[in-house]
Design a protein around this motif. Structure first.
Motif, PDB file in Angstrom:
ATOM      1  N   CYS A  59       0.868  -1.178   0.000  1.00 29.03           N
ATOM      2  CA  CYS A  59       0.000   0.000   0.000  1.00 29.03           C
ATOM      3  C   CYS A  59       0.904   1.227   0.000  1.00 29.03           C
ATOM      4  CB  CYS A  59      -0.956  -0.031   1.189  1.00 29.03           C
ATOM      5  SG  CYS A  59      -0.162  -0.336   2.789  1.00 29.03           S
ATOM      6  N   THR A  61      -0.126   4.621   1.532  1.00 29.23           N
ATOM      7  CA  THR A  61      -0.408   5.670   2.509  1.00 29.23           C
ATOM      8  C   THR A  61      -0.614   5.056   3.890  1.00 29.23           C
ATOM      9  OG1 THR A  61      -1.482   6.963   0.779  1.00 29.23           O
ATOM     10  CG2 THR A  61      -1.876   7.644   3.055  1.00 29.23           C
ATOM     11  N   SER A  63      -1.699   4.278   7.454  1.00 33.19           N
ATOM     12  CA  SER A  63      -2.956   4.443   8.195  1.00 33.19           C
ATOM     13  C   SER A  63      -4.187   4.463   7.286  1.00 33.19           C
ATOM     14  CB  SER A  63      -2.946   5.662   9.132  1.00 33.19           C
ATOM     15  OG  SER A  63      -3.206   6.865   8.455  1.00 33.19           O
ATOM     16  N   SER A  64      -3.994   4.284   5.985  1.00 33.71           N
ATOM     17  CA  SER A  64      -5.126   4.218   5.057  1.00 33.71           C
ATOM     18  C   SER A  64      -5.812   2.853   5.149  1.00 33.71           C
ATOM     19  CB  SER A  64      -4.647   4.440   3.620  1.00 33.71           C
ATOM     20  OG  SER A  64      -5.673   4.144   2.700  1.00 33.71           O
ATOM     21  N   SER A  66      -8.479   2.432   2.894  1.00 35.99           N
ATOM     22  CA  SER A  66      -9.107   2.325   1.568  1.00 35.99           C
ATOM     23  C   SER A  66      -8.294   1.491   0.586  1.00 35.99           C
ATOM     24  CB  SER A  66      -9.350   3.724   0.981  1.00 35.99           C
ATOM     25  OG  SER A  66      -8.128   4.401   0.781  1.00 35.99           O
ATOM     26  N   GLU A  67      -6.999   1.328   0.827  1.00 35.73           N
ATOM     27  CA  GLU A  67      -6.141   0.538  -0.065  1.00 35.73           C
ATOM     28  C   GLU A  67      -6.088  -0.934   0.326  1.00 35.73           C
ATOM     29  OE1 GLU A  67      -2.222   2.446  -1.027  1.00 35.73           O
ATOM     30  OE2 GLU A  67      -2.788   3.660   0.718  1.00 35.73           O
ATOM     31  N   CYS A  74      -3.069   0.050   6.258  1.00 38.71           N
ATOM     32  CA  CYS A  74      -1.729   0.225   5.695  1.00 38.71           C
ATOM     33  C   CYS A  74      -0.765   0.554   6.832  1.00 38.71           C
ATOM     34  CB  CYS A  74      -1.741   1.339   4.655  1.00 38.71           C
ATOM     35  SG  CYS A  74      -0.188   1.501   3.750  1.00 38.71           S
ATOM     36  N   CYS A  84      -0.519  -3.967   3.949  1.00 38.45           N
ATOM     37  CA  CYS A  84      -1.784  -4.113   4.659  1.00 38.45           C
ATOM     38  C   CYS A  84      -1.598  -5.168   5.747  1.00 38.45           C
ATOM     39  CB  CYS A  84      -2.890  -4.559   3.703  1.00 38.45           C
ATOM     40  SG  CYS A  84      -3.196  -3.371   2.370  1.00 38.45           S
ATOM     41  N   SER A 106      -2.339   7.732  12.670  1.00 36.66           N
ATOM     42  CA  SER A 106      -3.696   7.478  13.156  1.00 36.66           C
ATOM     43  C   SER A 106      -3.957   8.180  14.491  1.00 36.66           C
ATOM     44  CB  SER A 106      -3.949   5.975  13.308  1.00 36.66           C
ATOM     45  OG  SER A 106      -3.253   5.459  14.435  1.00 36.66           O
TER      46      SER A 106
END
Length: 120
Positions: A59, A61, A63-64, A66-67, A74, A84, A106
């Motif tokens: 991944c 980003t 703390s994402s 969405s990926e 992430c 991830c 985060s």
């Protein structure tokens, strides 16, 4: 009801689907992981040991969510790797050799399983 079961069973037999491999499963090669996953191990010249290998995907980003697949985030995985990893609240939710650690970015609200040797 029986008809639905037979249709589902036939579909699984035809597609050749095996058991689903989830993020964080141990591995030694890419073939041990599910489609779209890689087997992460100690990077060549890297400093972080990845006990037993780790099926996941990269991944970009930290703390994402969405990926990443549901229930994962992430996470910095040592050296230069972002992957991830499963979200957690305690070390007991992680495999042996892994710890439940804060995810940067985060604000301390998210944690994930990562190798105990990652110190960031």
């Amino acid at each position: 009801m029986i008809r639905s079961f037979l249709v589902a069973t036939s579909f699984l037999a035809l597609c050749g689907c095996g058991p689903l491999v989830t993020v964080g499963e141990p591995c030694t090669t890419r073939a041990d992981c599910g489609p779209s996953y890689s087997c992460f191990q100690k990077a060549t010249g890297g400093t972080v040991d990845v006990p037993g290998g780790f099926c996941s995907r990269g991944c970009t980003t930290e703390s994402s969510v969405s990926e990443c697949p549901g229930g994962t985030i992430c996470t910095f995985f040592g050296d230069t790797q972002l992957i991830c990893a499963a979200e957690c609240t305690t070390d007991a939710q992680c495999r042996e050799g892994y710890a439940c650690a804060d995810v940067a970015g985060s604000g301390g609200a998210k944690k994930s399983c990562r190798p105990k040797t990652v110190t960031r």
